[in-house]
Design a protein around this motif. Structure first.
Motif, mmCIF file in Angstrom:
data_model
loop_
_atom_site.group_PDB
_atom_site.id
_atom_site.type_symbol
_atom_site.label_atom_id
_atom_site.label_comp_id
_atom_site.label_asym_id
_atom_site.label_seq_id
_atom_site.Cartn_x
_atom_site.Cartn_y
_atom_site.Cartn_z
ATOM 1 N N HIS A 153 -41.462 -6.086 -12.089
ATOM 2 C CA HIS A 153 -42.253 -7.231 -11.457
ATOM 3 C C HIS A 153 -41.381 -8.477 -10.820
ATOM 4 C CE1 HIS A 153 -46.569 -6.469 -12.914
ATOM 5 N NE2 HIS A 153 -45.930 -6.263 -13.800
ATOM 6 N N LEU A 154 -40.081 -8.521 -11.284
ATOM 7 C CA LEU A 154 -39.027 -9.577 -10.775
ATOM 8 C C LEU A 154 -38.657 -8.913 -9.359
ATOM 9 C CD1 LEU A 154 -37.251 -11.024 -13.522
ATOM 10 C CD2 LEU A 154 -38.939 -12.145 -12.498
ATOM 11 N N LYS A 155 -38.454 -7.686 -9.272
ATOM 12 C CA LYS A 155 -38.094 -7.250 -7.794
ATOM 13 C C LYS A 155 -38.998 -7.149 -6.724
ATOM 14 C CE LYS A 155 -34.171 -4.792 -10.010
ATOM 15 N NZ LYS A 155 -33.291 -3.295 -10.089
ATOM 16 N N ALA A 159 -35.675 -11.227 -2.381
ATOM 17 C CA ALA A 159 -34.359 -11.767 -2.602
ATOM 18 C C ALA A 159 -33.678 -11.219 -3.847
ATOM 19 C CB ALA A 159 -34.545 -13.348 -2.867
ATOM 20 N N ILE A 160 -34.356 -11.147 -4.986
ATOM 21 C CA ILE A 160 -33.831 -10.284 -5.865
ATOM 22 C C ILE A 160 -33.473 -8.908 -5.986
ATOM 23 C CG2 ILE A 160 -34.454 -10.187 -8.569
ATOM 24 C CD1 ILE A 160 -35.647 -12.439 -8.721
ATOM 25 N N THR A 162 -32.659 -7.371 -3.306
ATOM 26 C CA THR A 162 -31.497 -6.785 -2.643
ATOM 27 C C THR A 162 -30.575 -7.713 -2.528
ATOM 28 O OG1 THR A 162 -32.626 -8.186 -0.778
ATOM 29 C CG2 THR A 162 -33.197 -6.092 -0.710
ATOM 30 N N ARG A 163 -30.769 -8.783 -3.416
ATOM 31 C CA ARG A 163 -29.415 -9.845 -3.725
ATOM 32 C C ARG A 163 -28.952 -10.381 -2.477
ATOM 33 N NH1 ARG A 163 -24.507 -10.419 -7.650
ATOM 34 N NH2 ARG A 163 -24.154 -12.601 -6.760
ATOM 35 N N TYR A 164 -29.969 -11.166 -1.784
ATOM 36 C CA TYR A 164 -29.407 -11.838 -0.682
ATOM 37 C C TYR A 164 -28.354 -12.960 -0.978
ATOM 38 C CZ TYR A 164 -33.227 -9.912 2.127
ATOM 39 O OH TYR A 164 -34.185 -8.899 2.744
ATOM 40 N N ASP A 165 -28.489 -13.757 -1.883
ATOM 41 C CA ASP A 165 -27.571 -14.716 -2.144
ATOM 42 C C ASP A 165 -26.166 -14.280 -2.471
ATOM 43 O OD1 ASP A 165 -29.662 -16.872 -1.885
ATOM 44 O OD2 ASP A 165 -30.288 -16.235 -3.567
ATOM 45 N N GLN A 166 -25.164 -14.924 -2.018
ATOM 46 C CA GLN A 166 -23.914 -14.329 -2.410
ATOM 47 C C GLN A 166 -23.353 -14.935 -3.665
ATOM 48 O OE1 GLN A 166 -21.489 -12.027 -1.007
ATOM 49 N NE2 GLN A 166 -23.703 -11.250 0.247
ATOM 50 N N GLY A 175 -33.484 -16.049 -9.585
ATOM 51 C CA GLY A 175 -34.182 -15.268 -10.711
ATOM 52 C C GLY A 175 -34.806 -16.108 -11.629
ATOM 53 N N HIS A 176 -34.563 -17.453 -11.859
ATOM 54 C CA HIS A 176 -35.342 -18.307 -12.625
ATOM 55 C C HIS A 176 -36.566 -18.832 -11.841
ATOM 56 C CE1 HIS A 176 -32.277 -18.799 -15.832
ATOM 57 N NE2 HIS A 176 -31.470 -19.071 -14.718
ATOM 58 N N LEU A 177 -36.613 -18.970 -10.473
ATOM 59 C CA LEU A 177 -37.728 -19.289 -9.862
ATOM 60 C C LEU A 177 -38.773 -18.122 -10.066
ATOM 61 C CD1 LEU A 177 -36.444 -21.125 -6.590
ATOM 62 C CD2 LEU A 177 -37.786 -22.065 -8.518
ATOM 63 N N ALA A 178 -38.306 -16.744 -9.700
ATOM 64 C CA ALA A 178 -39.160 -15.684 -10.048
ATOM 65 C C ALA A 178 -39.751 -15.431 -11.372
ATOM 66 C CB ALA A 178 -38.404 -14.167 -9.477
ATOM 67 N N THR A 179 -38.756 -16.042 -12.524
ATOM 68 C CA THR A 179 -39.284 -15.929 -13.887
ATOM 69 C C THR A 179 -40.173 -16.784 -14.067
ATOM 70 O OG1 THR A 179 -37.262 -15.135 -14.684
ATOM 71 C CG2 THR A 179 -38.441 -15.950 -16.258
ATOM 72 N N ALA A 180 -40.080 -17.953 -13.530
ATOM 73 C CA ALA A 180 -41.315 -19.018 -13.682
ATOM 74 C C ALA A 180 -42.703 -18.654 -13.022
ATOM 75 C CB ALA A 180 -41.140 -20.378 -12.893
#
Length: 190
Positions: A153-155, A159-160, A162-166, A175-180
């Motif tokens: 569900h998080l994927k 952005a999670i 494919t890991r856009y953020d370096q 990850g915390h925003l997606a968890t919310a």
């Protein structure tokens, strides 16, 4: 006379270095790192990226409740073993859990001894190369699939997946925003 200094009509090359390269003096400090910093700004240590068979990757470890809802995350480099994240995550829950459900990556004697000392049932299947086979509760272990579904569900968030953020902090923030967003589904149902 020195090069660059001349007298009279022979001042054609005044101020020039006769083809030599002179560095630009645009920095206030003449070194490669910031003065007040503790080292270089760049690097993989801030990114939590590690080399593995698939290239640069990272592992996102999660502590979840009995319903598969995420409580805490820990990010490690790709080549780090799963059992390295155990110490970070086990001390976080406010209430002592009844059981610890984990996959084969957490199969270590030290990890099995720690929950036993805390009176927590460790439901971890043994690795295939373990000499002494250890039994685990298979019916209870089937509930570990809830955390795998939670990662699915998080994927949904690209952005999670494919890991856009370096940077590691930025990735954990997403990850915390997606968890919310994931937790809001449970709040609306209640």
């Amino acid at each position: 006379m020195e090069r660059g200094w001349c007298l009279g009509d022979r001042c054609r090359n005044a101020g020039r270095d006769h083809g030599g390269q002179r560095p630009l003096q645009h920095r206030q400090y003449h070194s490669s790192r910031p003065r007040l910093g503790s080292g270089r700004k760049r690097g993989t240590h801030r990114r939590a990226l590690g080399r593995s068979r698939g290239g640069f990757t990272s592992n996102l470890h999660c502590l979840a409740d009995a319903l598969g809802r995420p409580l805490a995350f820990h990010l490690t480099v790709g080549e780090a073993a799963d059992c390295k994240a155990y110490e970070e995550l086990i001390g976080l829950p406010e209430r002592t859990p009844d059981a610890l459900l984990a996959d084969k990556g957490y199969d270590a004697d030290a990890i099995r001894a720690n929950p036993a000392a805390r009176k927590i049932e460790a439901v971890i299947p043994g690795r295939s190369n373990r000499r002494v086979k250890i039994e685990h509760d298979q019916a209870l272990y089937k509930q570990r699939n809830r955390i795998e579904r939670m990662f699915g569900h998080l994927k949904i968030n690209r952005a999670i997946a494919t890991r856009y953020d370096q940077l590691a902090n930025s990735f954990l923030g997403i990850g915390h925003l997606a968890t919310a967003r994931y937790w809001l589904k449970f709040v609306q149902a209640a």
